[in-house]
Design a protein around this motif. Structure first.
Motif, PDB file in Angstrom:
ATOM      1  N   UNK A  26      92.981 -70.582  35.342  1.00 13.70           N
ATOM      2  CA  UNK A  26      92.612 -71.982  35.166  1.00 13.70           C
ATOM      3  C   UNK A  26      93.367 -72.903  36.128  1.00 13.70           C
ATOM      4  N   UNK A  27      94.679 -72.595  36.321  1.00 17.82           N
ATOM      5  CA  UNK A  27      95.471 -73.489  37.172  1.00 17.82           C
ATOM      6  C   UNK A  27      95.131 -73.345  38.652  1.00 17.82           C
ATOM      7  N   UNK A  28      94.364 -72.265  38.996  1.00 17.61           N
ATOM      8  CA  UNK A  28      94.047 -72.024  40.408  1.00 17.61           C
ATOM      9  C   UNK A  28      92.672 -72.526  40.795  1.00 17.61           C
ATOM     10  N   UNK A  29      91.921 -73.054  39.829  1.00 14.86           N
ATOM     11  CA  UNK A  29      90.545 -73.413  40.130  1.00 14.86           C
ATOM     12  C   UNK A  29      90.443 -74.597  41.083  1.00 14.86           C
ATOM     13  N   UNK A  30      91.456 -75.426  41.121  1.00 17.44           N
ATOM     14  CA  UNK A  30      91.409 -76.594  42.009  1.00 17.44           C
ATOM     15  C   UNK A  30      91.928 -76.265  43.408  1.00 17.44           C
ATOM     16  N   UNK A  31      92.524 -75.101  43.596  1.00 21.23           N
ATOM     17  CA  UNK A  31      93.053 -74.724  44.909  1.00 21.23           C
ATOM     18  C   UNK A  31      91.998 -73.963  45.685  1.00 21.23           C
ATOM     19  N   UNK A  32      92.121 -73.914  47.041  1.00 19.23           N
ATOM     20  CA  UNK A  32      91.129 -73.198  47.847  1.00 19.23           C
ATOM     21  C   UNK A  32      91.102 -71.717  47.480  1.00 19.23           C
ATOM     22  N   UNK A  33      89.930 -71.125  47.629  1.00 22.98           N
ATOM     23  CA  UNK A  33      89.786 -69.701  47.331  1.00 22.98           C
ATOM     24  C   UNK A  33      88.524 -69.438  46.533  1.00 22.98           C
ATOM     25  N   UNK A  34      88.158 -68.154  46.457  1.00 23.39           N
ATOM     26  CA  UNK A  34      86.935 -67.787  45.741  1.00 23.39           C
ATOM     27  C   UNK A  34      87.148 -66.659  44.736  1.00 23.39           C
ATOM     28  N   UNK A  58     100.289 -64.852  47.619  1.00 24.32           N
ATOM     29  CA  UNK A  58     101.676 -65.227  47.328  1.00 24.32           C
ATOM     30  C   UNK A  58     102.041 -66.553  47.965  1.00 24.32           C
ATOM     31  N   UNK A  59     101.591 -66.785  49.200  1.00 26.14           N
ATOM     32  CA  UNK A  59     101.906 -68.053  49.888  1.00 26.14           C
ATOM     33  C   UNK A  59     101.182 -69.210  49.214  1.00 26.14           C
ATOM     34  N   UNK A  60      99.902 -69.006  48.826  1.00 23.26           N
ATOM     35  CA  UNK A  60      99.110 -70.102  48.248  1.00 23.26           C
ATOM     36  C   UNK A  60      99.550 -70.443  46.829  1.00 23.26           C
ATOM     37  N   UNK A  61      99.833 -69.390  46.013  1.00 23.74           N
ATOM     38  CA  UNK A  61     100.043 -69.612  44.588  1.00 23.74           C
ATOM     39  C   UNK A  61     101.501 -69.485  44.166  1.00 23.74           C
ATOM     40  N   UNK A  62     102.380 -69.196  45.123  1.00 27.64           N
ATOM     41  CA  UNK A  62     103.796 -69.141  44.794  1.00 27.64           C
ATOM     42  C   UNK A  62     104.395 -70.539  44.684  1.00 27.64           C
ATOM     43  N   UNK A 110     104.367 -73.922  57.412  1.00 26.88           N
ATOM     44  CA  UNK A 110     103.732 -75.221  57.156  1.00 26.88           C
ATOM     45  C   UNK A 110     103.872 -75.625  55.692  1.00 26.88           C
ATOM     46  N   UNK A 111     103.861 -74.636  54.781  1.00 26.79           N
ATOM     47  CA  UNK A 111     104.009 -74.918  53.353  1.00 26.79           C
ATOM     48  C   UNK A 111     105.465 -74.913  52.912  1.00 26.79           C
ATOM     49  N   UNK A 112     106.355 -74.662  53.844  1.00 27.96           N
ATOM     50  CA  UNK A 112     107.776 -74.619  53.497  1.00 27.96           C
ATOM     51  C   UNK A 112     108.183 -73.345  52.805  1.00 27.96           C
ATOM     52  N   UNK A 113     107.361 -72.289  52.884  1.00 24.96           N
ATOM     53  CA  UNK A 113     107.643 -71.014  52.230  1.00 24.96           C
ATOM     54  C   UNK A 113     108.392 -70.115  53.204  1.00 24.96           C
ATOM     55  N   UNK A 114     109.442 -69.479  52.708  1.00 27.81           N
ATOM     56  CA  UNK A 114     110.205 -68.545  53.535  1.00 27.81           C
ATOM     57  C   UNK A 114     109.607 -67.150  53.362  1.00 27.81           C
ATOM     58  N   UNK A 115     109.034 -66.590  54.439  1.00 28.94           N
ATOM     59  CA  UNK A 115     108.324 -65.311  54.398  1.00 28.94           C
ATOM     60  C   UNK A 115     109.115 -64.274  55.194  1.00 28.94           C
ATOM     61  N   UNK A 116     109.344 -63.105  54.596  1.00 28.68           N
ATOM     62  CA  UNK A 116     110.117 -62.075  55.293  1.00 28.68           C
ATOM     63  C   UNK A 116     109.620 -60.691  54.896  1.00 28.68           C
ATOM     64  N   UNK A 117     109.957 -59.692  55.741  1.00 25.26           N
ATOM     65  CA  UNK A 117     109.631 -58.299  55.471  1.00 25.26           C
ATOM     66  C   UNK A 117     110.929 -57.495  55.461  1.00 25.26           C
TER      67      UNK A 117
END
Length: 465
Positions: A409-417, A361-365, A328-335
């Motif tokens: 600081x740059x992550x304060x506006x994104x979801x998370x705690x 990694x998905x949220x902040x990459x 959904x975020x357009x991130x390519x995820x692999x193992x």
């Protein structure tokens, strides 16, 4: 000083040290007494046997050659200079002297048969002799001067008494010295404890630089105090952060509900307000659920059974779980990596840790970037690495991101705690694992290293530029 001395004398260490030294002293004195007894008995026995042998020879002279030959033999022996320390006396049946070099028959020998010790007068040398009655009723006494043995015995007795006094004095001195040192170090610990109770955790037990067991104990207690102070600071920080993070959503909920309360009833608007309140409350509940989960993990530290788990299988399940969100975020995820990597651990907790790393990694990459989960073996460790190509984390922030509620600081506006990496750190601590943050520039690699055996090592988090 008097108070310290009183504590020293009341100390169990003093009593134990005194008892140990006294027991040792008693053993030494006993050994000394045995040596004294054996030595004096040996010398005395040697003198007794030599005197009895000479008595036998003189009796044989009397029996074979008669009384006159015995008198001649006694006169000859008494006149020899080498025998001047020997005494001889032949007396008639009434103990009147007949021949020999002794002035009179000793009173103590009149009723004794065999070996007898006596002095002819006060202050005279001590003599030891063998007395016997001859067939004609005469009495024969053969002896020698044992003053040397007497002087030796007196010196040994004096040394014995001195040794007892010296050992007792040494016991008291050593006990006081050892105990005062022990009590002094314990008092330093007690003084620091009282200072901590009165003034807070800023006090530390002083080290003396002796590198002995007391310094080691003080260093361990100081490390414990450092850890307690760190935990108290974390509790304070968590409390402040919880209050700060709850204030905003609760204030928003209250404002919306108050606005809806004073406004006219509109089904669509009311439903929207209720829906937004539910979303805010879900966020709050997720925060408390994360805190509870971290507390549960830390409470079970050391008691969670560790079993062999396949890390590649866990990584695969995590990637499948986040695949839809990544797409959904357009991130390519692999193992990638080795499918046979096994480590000792708790499967559910390791799943949570890897899931939090992938979620971060998905949220902040980088949007539409790459996130890879790699599983491999390295230097006897089983390693799970999660890498992205985003902005990464500054080196100065590496140690702080594992603190609860800590966010860049740059992550304060994104979801998370700010609890994701705290949970990872708690899981790593439970498993005795190492967590490494490695900047790729661009991107970040978070590496979780677990041991393949069941032996745990101290948790550590490391950062590398």
């Amino acid at each position: 000083m008097s108070e310290l001395l009183a504590k020293t004398l009341r100390s169990s260490t003093f009593r134990q040290a005194l008892a140990a030294i006294l027991i040792f002293g008693a053993v030494v004195v006993g050994l000394f007494a045995y040596v004294f007894w054996a030595t004096t008995n040996y010398v005395l026995d040697h003198s007794t046997r030599a005197t009895e042998t000479e008595m036998g020879e003189l009796r044989d002279v009397f029996v074979t050659k008669g009384r006159d030959a015995l008198i001649a033999a006694l006169s000859q022996k008494a006149s020899v200079p080498a025998s001047k320390s020997n005494v001889y006396l032949l007396a008639d049946p009434s103990f009147a002297p007949v021949a020999g070099n002794l002035a009179g028959w000793p009173p103590s020998a009149k009723t004794s048969v065999g070996w007898v010790e006596f002095r002819m007068r006060n202050g005279a040398p001590l003599l030891g002799a063998v007395a016997a009655t001859l067939p004609d009723g005469s009495h024969l006494l053969v002896g020698r001067d044992i003053a040397e043995l007497d002087r030796f015995t007196e010196k040994i007795k004096a040394a014995f008494v001195f040794s007892l006094a010296f050992i007792f004095a040494l016991a008291v001195f050593a006990s006081v010295a050892v105990t005062r040192r022990t009590v002094g170090r314990i008092e330093a610990v007690n003084a620091t404890s009282r200072a901590i109770m009165q003034c807070g955790l800023g006090q530390r037990i002083p080290l003396r630089g002796t590198h002995d067991e007391w310094d080691e104990l003080a260093a361990n207690l100081n490390r414990s105090l450092d850890r307690i102070e760190e935990l108290m600071e974390q509790v304070k920080q968590v409390s402040d952060n919880v209050a700060h993070d709850l204030r905003t959503p609760l204030a928003r909920m209250r404002g919306r509900l108050e606005k809806a309360y004073h406004g006219e009833r509109e089904a669509a608007r009311d439903q929207s307000v209720i829906g937004e309140a539910i979303i805010e409350l879900d966020g709050v509940l997720r925060m408390f659920a994360s805190l509870t989960r971290i507390s549960q993990i830390e409470a079970n530290e050391g008691s969670t059974p560790l079993r062999p788990v396949n890390l590649f299988a866990i990584a695969n399940e995590v990637v499948e779980l986040f695949d839809a969100a990544a797409e959904e975020s357009g991130v390519h995820l692999k193992v990638i990596g080795d499918p046979d990597v096994v480590a000792m651990g708790d499967r559910d907790l390791l799943f949570d840790a890897v899931a939090n790393l992938v979620d971060n990694a998905v949220k902040h990459g980088r949007p539409k970037g790459q996130v890879s989960v790699e599983v491999k073996k390295s230097d006897g460790d089983s390693v799970v690495s999660v890498a992205d190509d985003g902005p990464g984390i500054p080196l100065s922030e590496h140690q702080h991101v594992f603190e609860r509620f800590y966010r860049l600081e740059r992550s304060r506006q994104s979801p998370g705690n700010g609890l994701g990496l705290s949970l990872v750190a708690a899981v790593a601590r439970l498993h005795g694992a190492r967590v490494e943050l490695i900047d790729k520039a661009p991107g970040l690699v978070v590496r979780l290293k677990l041991q393949q055996s069941g032996e745990l090592r101290p948790f550590s988090s490391e950062g590398a530029g």
